[in-house]
Design an enzyme around this catalytic site. Structure first.
Site, short mmCIF file in Angstrom:
data_model
loop_
_atom_site.label_atom_id
_atom_site.label_comp_id
_atom_site.label_asym_id
_atom_site.label_seq_id
_atom_site.Cartn_x
_atom_site.Cartn_y
_atom_site.Cartn_z
N LEU A 127 60.81 48.79 41.02
CA LEU A 127 61.18 47.54 40.37
C LEU A 127 60.12 47.11 39.36
CD1 LEU A 127 63.06 45.05 40.14
CD2 LEU A 127 61.79 44.04 42.05
N GLY A 133 55.80 42.06 36.42
CA GLY A 133 55.44 42.12 37.83
C GLY A 133 56.16 41.03 38.60
N SER A 134 55.57 39.83 38.63
CA SER A 134 56.23 38.71 39.29
C SER A 134 57.52 38.31 38.58
CB SER A 134 55.28 37.50 39.35
OG SER A 134 54.14 37.80 40.15
N TRP A 158 52.89 50.57 39.60
CA TRP A 158 52.48 50.14 40.94
C TRP A 158 53.48 50.58 42.01
CZ3 TRP A 158 47.77 48.80 40.02
CH2 TRP A 158 47.43 48.12 38.83
N THR A 160 54.52 52.42 45.19
CA THR A 160 54.06 53.08 46.41
C THR A 160 54.87 54.35 46.62
OG1 THR A 160 53.47 50.96 47.41
CG2 THR A 160 53.78 52.81 48.91
N ARG A 271 27.66 43.61 72.14
CA ARG A 271 26.45 43.25 71.41
C ARG A 271 25.75 42.08 72.10
NH1 ARG A 271 22.34 44.88 68.08
NH2 ARG A 271 21.86 43.34 66.46
N GLN A 339 32.03 39.37 59.59
CA GLN A 339 30.95 38.43 59.92
C GLN A 339 30.50 38.57 61.38
OE1 GLN A 339 29.69 36.64 57.49
NE2 GLN A 339 28.13 35.59 58.68
N GLY A 342 28.30 41.41 61.71
CA GLY A 342 27.07 41.28 60.96
C GLY A 342 26.84 42.46 60.02
N GLU A 366 54.89 42.82 47.15
CA GLU A 366 56.17 42.17 47.50
C GLU A 366 56.19 40.70 47.06
OE1 GLU A 366 58.55 43.97 48.63
OE2 GLU A 366 57.57 45.70 49.52
#
Length: 387
Positions: A127, A133-134, A158, A160, A271, A339, A342, A366
């Site tokens: 498509l 695009g949009s 683009w 897939t 940890r 995070q 770490g 999508e």
């Protein structure tokens, strides 16, 4: 971490258990290595096809699984938990089957669907273009009617599975150049036709095993029966397919987020700092609690939308909401997982940095999340006007 699910049949329970086993034994263990190498997992899709997992929501009479969308999406989530390239690939393949399954003639279904949903073939959905695009209705790829069919010229972007697919579900302009959404038609295009080619794969920040490439049409000749649905009425087919496809992306996002949470939770128990597991500290424990809550909410939202679809009720607004919430959740959850780990989270010794890079694309494909907000807002305005 085991996820509690409510399924409505023993067959569905067994299907999900089979998927988990395939993911844990054959999919997840190779994800990091193949992503590093950029290896396309065609053999994995063949394995999934042999297991009956490439056509789950389509009729059994054509070789599909005959499963409700609610079950199919949970399978996609499990696949994405192990390897997003595979989960997303199954979602895109399912999207590529939808137009012919829903709008094709009995003859077209009999001729093509068994290979498409039975696991032998892998599809792509054509498509998007570089300039549309949009704004998909602005596409310029043209299918010119001839005496006995169509000749296609143009380029899609683009895509897939571009260059890897066995067939392409193509949207091209058959009306006047300025006809907008009213002049677009849908076609079933087998790979390997003269004039059909692919550009070099895009170099992406993640999803290296999922080939994304432009697909080129240079005088590609199609027979008249390649047309799916009515001529010049294909844009409605595209939008209907995308509503379902957004639920597939939502399920993928929940799978990625769940994988990030599982890794972060296990690490937080192993940890130790200052004489205690880091998960016992409020700063980390609250992050994990937020991740789990947002993931559970996203899962319930995509399942609620799927139940509407299965009941034959409108679900476009809910699909956009599910895609929006789930993909934003995946981005937050993967960032927080880095995070929690770490410095280790920033290395490739652990999967969370890869999951973080992969989560980003789910906010784009999508329909970007800005477009999802636009879709939701339009639904709300219409509902208010009807009230």
């Amino acid at each position: 971490m085991a996820v509690e699910r409510t399924l409505h049949s023993e067959e569905a329970e067994q299907l999900l258990e089979l998927t988990r086993e395939l993911v844990d034994k054959e999919v997840a263990p190779r994800a990091a290595r193949d992503e590093e190498a950029g290896a396309f997992p065609r053999d994995v899709f063949r394995t999934l096809g042999a297991a009956g997992l490439l056509g789950l929501p389509y009729p059994e009479e054509y070789g599909g699984g005959g499963q409700p969308y609610e079950v199919y999406l949970q399978v996609v989530e499990e696949l994405a938990r192990g390897w997003l390239a595979v989960g997303l690939g199954v979602s895109v393949h399912t999207l590529s089957c939808y137009p012919l399954a829903a709008f094709g003639t009995d003859e077209q279904r009999a001729a093509h669907l068994p290979g498409m949903v039975g696991g032998d073939l892998l599809g792509a959905y054509c498509l998007s273009e570089t300039g549309s695009g949009s704004d998909a209705a602005a596409l310029t790829t043209r299918a010119e009617a001839t005496g006995d069919g169509y000749t296609v010229d143009g380029a899609k972007a683009w895509i897939t599975h571009g260059g890897r697919a066995d067939y392409y579900t193509l949207f091209a302009r058959t009306g006047e150049p300025r006809s907008g959404s009213r002049g677009i038609s849908c076609f079933h295009v087998p790979a390997g036709l003269p004039g059909l080619g692919a550009a070099a794969p895009e170099r992406k920040m993640g999803m290296n095993s999922s080939t994304t490439a432009g697909v080129l049409f240079d005088g590609v000749r199609l027979p008249a029966d390649a047309l799916v649905g009515e001529e010049n009425r294909g844009f409605g087919i595209a939008l209907a397919a995308l509503d379902s496809g957004r639920l597939g992306i939502a399920a993928c996002a929940v799978g990625v987020a769940q994988a990030a949470l599982d890794t972060a939770l296990a690490y937080s128990r192993e940890r130790r700092q200052f004489g205690a597991a880091i998960g016992d500290f409020q700063g980390v424990g609250f992050m994990l609690a937020d991740m789990a809550t947002q993931i559970a909410a996203s899962r319930e939202l995509y399942l609620a939308a799927a139940r509407l679809r299965d009941a034959g009720r409108p679900f476009g607004k809910q699909a956009a909401m599910a895609k929006l919430l789930a993909t934003d959740t995946a981005m937050r959850a993967t960032t927080d997982a880095v995070q929690v780990l770490g410095g280790y989270g920033y290395t490739r010794d652990f999967p969370v940095e890869r999951l973080m890079r992969e989560a980003k694309v789910l906010q784009i494909v999508e329909g970007t999340n800005q477009v999802q907000r636009l879709v939701i807002g339009r639904h709300l305005a219409r509902e208010a006007g009807q009230g």
